[in-house]
Structure formats: C-alpha cells, structure tokens
Design an enzyme around this catalytic site. Sequence first.
Site: not given
Length: 106
Positions: A31, A34
């Site tokens: 991600c 993230c």
Amino acid sequence: MSTLLELTEENFDSVVSAKGVSVVRFWAPWCEPCRMVAPTFKQLSIDMKDKATFGEIDIERFNTIAMKYGIRGIPTTYIYKDGKPVDSIVGVASLSQFKNMVTRNL
C-alpha cells in the site's frame, strides 16, 4: 529505540484492551499511502509516547484482525480508549491531524 509495537494476533487484543489510550495503524506492505504515512506515524509515536501506546499491524499477515474490526481501506488509524474504539482516520493524515485526534481522546 522504537516506540512502535509490532502487533500480531497474539498481542493485539491485550494492547487495545489496556487501560488508557492505544493508537493502532492498520497497513500493508504493498500500500503506497501506507508507506507514505509510516514516517509520520513513527514521529507521532515518538512525540506522544508518554500519552498513549502506539502499534502497527500488517493486515496482509494478520487479515483475521482486519476482518474482525471491519477494516476496508488502508491506511486506517484507530484510537482505542480503555478497550473501546473511539476515533479513526482513514487515509493519509498530517502529523498535526494525528496529534489532534490523539489529544481529543486522551
């Protein structure tokens, strides 16, 4: 020394159910947002280490936790107070946004 706990299925419940405030970041290695928020979250954990417990859980490795808590988008940051989820941010946030969220839940 790191101020972030690596959360797993074994320690997740004990960390979030502890008395006081726990801040948990749900993330995954693939991600991009993230990865973008990781340094900010780490700085938050350093700046506010005396006010709350900070941890991260990789939902790819521990997907049962993500399913249990209904995590649909990542990064998601939850605040638990005395074992109950009280606030959250989904997506990327600034250090000041994170600090404000933690402070209003102390």
